[in-house]
Design a protein around this motif. Structure first.
Motif, short mmCIF file in Angstrom:
data_model
loop_
_atom_site.label_atom_id
_atom_site.label_comp_id
_atom_site.label_asym_id
_atom_site.label_seq_id
_atom_site.Cartn_x
_atom_site.Cartn_y
_atom_site.Cartn_z
N MET A 1 0.81 -1.21 0.00
CA MET A 1 0.00 0.00 0.00
C MET A 1 0.85 1.27 0.00
O MET A 1 0.32 2.35 0.11
CB MET A 1 -0.91 0.05 1.22
N ARG A 2 2.18 1.15 -0.13
CA ARG A 2 3.01 2.34 -0.17
C ARG A 2 2.98 2.94 -1.58
O ARG A 2 3.10 2.22 -2.56
CB ARG A 2 4.44 2.01 0.24
N VAL A 3 2.82 4.25 -1.62
CA VAL A 3 2.76 4.95 -2.90
C VAL A 3 3.81 6.06 -2.91
O VAL A 3 4.14 6.62 -1.87
CB VAL A 3 1.36 5.54 -3.17
N GLY A 4 4.32 6.38 -4.10
CA GLY A 4 5.26 7.48 -4.25
C GLY A 4 4.53 8.80 -4.28
O GLY A 4 3.49 8.93 -4.91
N VAL A 5 5.06 9.79 -3.56
CA VAL A 5 4.47 11.13 -3.54
C VAL A 5 5.57 12.15 -3.82
O VAL A 5 6.74 11.91 -3.56
CB VAL A 5 3.78 11.46 -2.19
N THR A 6 5.17 13.29 -4.37
CA THR A 6 6.08 14.39 -4.66
C THR A 6 5.83 15.51 -3.66
O THR A 6 4.68 15.85 -3.40
CB THR A 6 5.86 14.90 -6.09
N LEU A 7 6.90 16.08 -3.13
CA LEU A 7 6.78 17.18 -2.17
C LEU A 7 7.16 18.49 -2.87
O LEU A 7 8.18 18.56 -3.55
CB LEU A 7 7.70 16.95 -0.98
N ALA A 8 6.33 19.50 -2.68
CA ALA A 8 6.57 20.81 -3.28
C ALA A 8 6.70 21.87 -2.19
O ALA A 8 6.01 21.82 -1.17
CB ALA A 8 5.42 21.19 -4.21
N CYS A 9 7.58 22.83 -2.41
CA CYS A 9 7.81 23.93 -1.47
C CYS A 9 6.57 24.83 -1.42
O CYS A 9 5.99 25.15 -2.46
CB CYS A 9 9.03 24.72 -1.93
N ASN A 10 6.19 25.23 -0.23
CA ASN A 10 5.03 26.12 -0.07
C ASN A 10 5.35 27.56 -0.50
O ASN A 10 4.45 28.31 -0.85
CB ASN A 10 4.54 26.13 1.37
N GLU A 11 6.63 27.93 -0.48
CA GLU A 11 7.01 29.30 -0.82
C GLU A 11 7.11 29.51 -2.34
O GLU A 11 6.45 30.38 -2.90
CB GLU A 11 8.36 29.65 -0.17
N CYS A 12 7.91 28.69 -3.00
CA CYS A 12 8.16 28.91 -4.44
C CYS A 12 7.45 27.90 -5.32
O CYS A 12 7.52 28.00 -6.54
CB CYS A 12 9.66 28.86 -4.71
N ARG A 13 6.79 26.92 -4.75
CA ARG A 13 6.01 25.89 -5.47
C ARG A 13 6.85 24.96 -6.34
O ARG A 13 6.32 24.30 -7.20
CB ARG A 13 4.92 26.54 -6.34
N GLN A 14 8.16 24.94 -6.14
CA GLN A 14 9.02 24.01 -6.87
C GLN A 14 8.87 22.61 -6.28
O GLN A 14 8.77 22.45 -5.07
CB GLN A 14 10.49 24.44 -6.78
N ARG A 15 8.87 21.61 -7.13
CA ARG A 15 8.77 20.21 -6.69
C ARG A 15 10.18 19.67 -6.50
O ARG A 15 10.87 19.39 -7.46
CB ARG A 15 7.99 19.40 -7.70
N ASN A 16 10.58 19.53 -5.24
CA ASN A 16 11.97 19.23 -4.92
C ASN A 16 12.23 17.79 -4.50
O ASN A 16 13.33 17.29 -4.73
CB ASN A 16 12.46 20.14 -3.79
N TYR A 17 11.29 17.14 -3.87
CA TYR A 17 11.56 15.84 -3.26
C TYR A 17 10.52 14.80 -3.68
O TYR A 17 9.37 15.13 -3.93
CB TYR A 17 11.52 15.95 -1.73
N ARG A 18 10.97 13.51 -3.73
CA ARG A 18 10.08 12.37 -3.92
C ARG A 18 10.28 11.46 -2.73
O ARG A 18 11.41 11.25 -2.28
CB ARG A 18 10.43 11.57 -5.18
N THR A 19 9.17 10.94 -2.19
CA THR A 19 9.23 10.03 -1.06
C THR A 19 8.07 9.05 -1.15
O THR A 19 7.29 9.10 -2.10
CB THR A 19 9.21 10.81 0.27
#
Length: 49
Positions: free
Chosen positions: A1-19
């Protein structure tokens, strides 16, 4: 049930991390404080869809 998600910065909205997260245990969006290389500071990163 683990799924990949993308994390985006709240300030500049850049997508920086995958977890991964367990969708059964954590149904709400993931929020972590991470370093943003574009803002050059630690900011809150939120899960995007």
């Amino acid at each position: 049930m683990r799924v990949g998600v993308t994390l985006a910065c709240n300030e500049c909205r850049q997508r920086n991390y995958r977890t991964e997260k367990n969708r059964k245990k954590n149904t709400e969006r993931l929020e972590l404080k991470k370093f943003c290389k574009f803002c050059r500071t630690h900011t809150v990163h939120r899960e995007t869809r």
